[in-house]
Design an enzyme around this catalytic site. Sequence first.
Site, PDB file in Angstrom:
ATOM      1  N   GLY A  28      -0.577   5.542  -1.784  1.00 39.48           N
ATOM      2  CA  GLY A  28       0.098   5.502  -0.489  1.00 39.48           C
ATOM      3  C   GLY A  28       1.059   6.663  -0.268  1.00 39.48           C
ATOM      4  O   GLY A  28       1.184   7.169   0.848  1.00 39.48           O
ATOM      5  N   ASN A  29       1.732   7.098  -1.352  1.00 34.07           N
ATOM      6  CA  ASN A  29       2.712   8.184  -1.199  1.00 34.07           C
ATOM      7  C   ASN A  29       2.062   9.525  -0.859  1.00 34.07           C
ATOM      8  O   ASN A  29       2.734  10.419  -0.361  1.00 34.07           O
ATOM      9  CB  ASN A  29       3.574   8.309  -2.468  1.00 34.07           C
ATOM     10  CG  ASN A  29       2.762   8.686  -3.692  1.00 34.07           C
ATOM     11  OD1 ASN A  29       1.587   8.342  -3.800  1.00 34.07           O
ATOM     12  ND2 ASN A  29       3.376   9.377  -4.617  1.00 34.07           N
ATOM     13  N   LYS A  45      -4.712  -0.380 -11.260  1.00 34.93           N
ATOM     14  CA  LYS A  45      -4.792   0.995 -11.773  1.00 34.93           C
ATOM     15  C   LYS A  45      -5.168   0.986 -13.246  1.00 34.93           C
ATOM     16  O   LYS A  45      -6.063   1.726 -13.676  1.00 34.93           O
ATOM     17  CB  LYS A  45      -3.452   1.723 -11.602  1.00 34.93           C
ATOM     18  CG  LYS A  45      -3.081   1.927 -10.150  1.00 34.93           C
ATOM     19  CD  LYS A  45      -1.831   2.776 -10.032  1.00 34.93           C
ATOM     20  CE  LYS A  45      -1.246   2.651  -8.643  1.00 34.93           C
ATOM     21  NZ  LYS A  45      -2.220   2.854  -7.554  1.00 34.93           N
ATOM     22  N   LYS A  99      -8.961   0.881  -4.010  1.00 26.05           N
ATOM     23  CA  LYS A  99      -9.403   2.277  -4.145  1.00 26.05           C
ATOM     24  C   LYS A  99      -9.421   2.750  -5.598  1.00 26.05           C
ATOM     25  O   LYS A  99     -10.232   3.602  -5.951  1.00 26.05           O
ATOM     26  CB  LYS A  99      -8.554   3.208  -3.287  1.00 26.05           C
ATOM     27  CG  LYS A  99      -7.077   3.270  -3.658  1.00 26.05           C
ATOM     28  CD  LYS A  99      -6.679   4.607  -4.216  1.00 26.05           C
ATOM     29  CE  LYS A  99      -5.218   4.740  -4.579  1.00 26.05           C
ATOM     30  NZ  LYS A  99      -4.429   3.657  -5.060  1.00 26.05           N
ATOM     31  N   LYS A 118      -6.305 -11.109   0.449  1.00 28.74           N
ATOM     32  CA  LYS A 118      -5.624  -9.879   0.871  1.00 28.74           C
ATOM     33  C   LYS A 118      -5.153  -9.960   2.312  1.00 28.74           C
ATOM     34  O   LYS A 118      -5.961  -9.980   3.238  1.00 28.74           O
ATOM     35  CB  LYS A 118      -6.607  -8.699   0.757  1.00 28.74           C
ATOM     36  CG  LYS A 118      -6.606  -8.042  -0.607  1.00 28.74           C
ATOM     37  CD  LYS A 118      -5.421  -7.139  -0.714  1.00 28.74           C
ATOM     38  CE  LYS A 118      -5.660  -5.956  -1.616  1.00 28.74           C
ATOM     39  NZ  LYS A 118      -4.400  -5.285  -1.943  1.00 28.74           N
TER      40      LYS A 118
HETATM   41  P1  ADP Z   1      -0.500   3.278  -4.785  1.00 33.04           P
HETATM   42  O1  ADP Z   1      -0.159   3.318  -3.339  1.00 33.04           O
HETATM   43  O2  ADP Z   1      -0.429   4.614  -5.448  1.00 33.04           O
HETATM   44  O3  ADP Z   1      -1.755   2.531  -5.088  1.00 33.04           O
HETATM   45  P2  ADP Z   1       1.092   1.022  -5.675  1.00 33.04           P
HETATM   46  O4  ADP Z   1       2.402   0.817  -5.018  1.00 33.04           O
HETATM   47  O5  ADP Z   1      -0.038   0.132  -5.326  1.00 33.04           O
HETATM   48  O6  ADP Z   1       0.723   2.556  -5.496  1.00 33.04           O
HETATM   49  O7  ADP Z   1       1.284   0.942  -7.268  1.00 33.04           O
HETATM   50  C1  ADP Z   1       2.188   1.787  -7.961  1.00 33.04           C
HETATM   51  C2  ADP Z   1       3.517   1.090  -8.166  1.00 33.04           C
HETATM   52  O8  ADP Z   1       3.380   0.041  -9.128  1.00 33.04           O
HETATM   53  C3  ADP Z   1       4.607   1.937  -8.792  1.00 33.04           C
HETATM   54  O9  ADP Z   1       5.222   2.765  -7.849  1.00 33.04           O
HETATM   55  C4  ADP Z   1       5.556   0.888  -9.387  1.00 33.04           C
HETATM   56  O10 ADP Z   1       6.605   0.595  -8.487  1.00 33.04           O
HETATM   57  C5  ADP Z   1       4.698  -0.367  -9.526  1.00 33.04           C
HETATM   58  N1  ADP Z   1       4.583  -0.954 -10.857  1.00 33.04           N
HETATM   59  C6  ADP Z   1       4.351  -2.263 -11.072  1.00 33.04           C
HETATM   60  N2  ADP Z   1       4.278  -2.551 -12.366  1.00 33.04           N
HETATM   61  C7  ADP Z   1       4.455  -1.373 -13.039  1.00 33.04           C
HETATM   62  C8  ADP Z   1       4.480  -1.016 -14.421  1.00 33.04           C
HETATM   63  N3  ADP Z   1       4.302  -1.919 -15.384  1.00 33.04           N
HETATM   64  N4  ADP Z   1       4.669   0.289 -14.733  1.00 33.04           N
HETATM   65  C9  ADP Z   1       4.851   1.210 -13.775  1.00 33.04           C
HETATM   66  N5  ADP Z   1       4.838   0.931 -12.438  1.00 33.04           N
HETATM   67  C10 ADP Z   1       4.643  -0.348 -12.068  1.00 33.04           C
HETATM   68 MG    MG Z   2      -2.082   0.426  -4.602  1.00 36.68          MG
END
Ligand code: ADP
Ligand code: MG
Length: 315
Positions: A14-15, A277, A215, A131
């Site tokens: 998202g970023n 992820k 994704k 979702k």
């Molecule tokens: P994206 O939009 O890149 O898919 P998400 O917000 O879905 O990002 O997922 C990434 C976020 O997950 C990080 O920014 C962090 O805040 C969060 N997060 C949750 N659990 C963890 C963890 N165990 N280690 C690191 N980040 C984590």
């Molecule tokens: Mg995500």
Amino acid sequence: MTNKKKRMVIALGGNALGNTLPEQMQAVKITSKAIVDLMEEGCELVIVHGNGPQVGIINNAMTDYAHHIQSTCLTPLSVCGAMSQAYVGYDLQNSLREEFLNRQLTPPPIATIITQTRVDADDPAFTEPTKPIGTFMTKEEAREAAGERGWIVKEDAGRGYRRVVASPKPKEIIELSAIRAMMNDGALVICTGGGGIPVISEGNHLAGAVAVLDKDLSAALLAESLDADYLFILTAVEKAAVNFGKPDQKWLDHMTVAEAEQYCREGQFAPGSMLPKVQACINFAKSGKGRTAMISLLEKAKEALRNETGTTISL
Ligand code: ADP
Ligand code: MG
């Protein structure tokens, strides 16, 4: 001596795109720097991106439009997904070209492929959609939408009612050979946006599914299918952590697949953010020898590739 380029699928979070149209226009500049950095490091890249806010804007706009013209004909989620892929692809193509030119480099051919991802009609996710998508509704509006449009609606943590859809597992990237052909020809390909448009195979017809894909999981499937060396998940944190957000939080430099699986079982990664992820990384790392998955911060992509930061996952 061969000096074969390392093939890498990157998944943008998202970023990398922001939440609004002006935000995206700015964000893609930083994203393009990271991507061109990776190419300058000698990687052959394919770009996958999320589309939550973008498909949300389009879906809301199309729903409002149908309401405005008093039509009952709603734009299917699959069509909104296709529109979002084109919109994000346009901004990325444009800003990537500019970044190459700013560095006095000749841009490679850069193109977006509208991508469909096959899912199974009998995926268990379809029986229990979870979702939330679209705008919040009052109880009354939710009842109406459920009746008139056949939406499944659920209360969302006391904030009102929202439509919910299934998030099934990606099974096959339909446009894989087009993506591979363009890559092999030296193109920088943007594809599988939002994990791809989920479709269900019905004989010769691919029917758009009422679903959203993850994704990161689709990027892992694409990386596996392209026989890539790396899956690189670029997000808003430098590393994955155990005991995330707690006093004893520990950032991870490396996980074996076995360690990652153990951490998943312990619930170390938040469902809906870090868990998919890590799961995507496990899937890819497990799919063949010499395959490495990485998670890191978009702005530190180059440093992570040089092993100076980020979390790597391999067998
Ligand atoms: P994206 O939009 O890149 O898919 P998400 O917000 O879905 O990002 O997922 C990434 C976020 O997950 C990080 O920014 C962090 O805040 C969060 N997060 C949750 N659990 C963890 C963890 N165990 N280690 C690191 N980040 C984590
Ligand atoms: Mg995500």
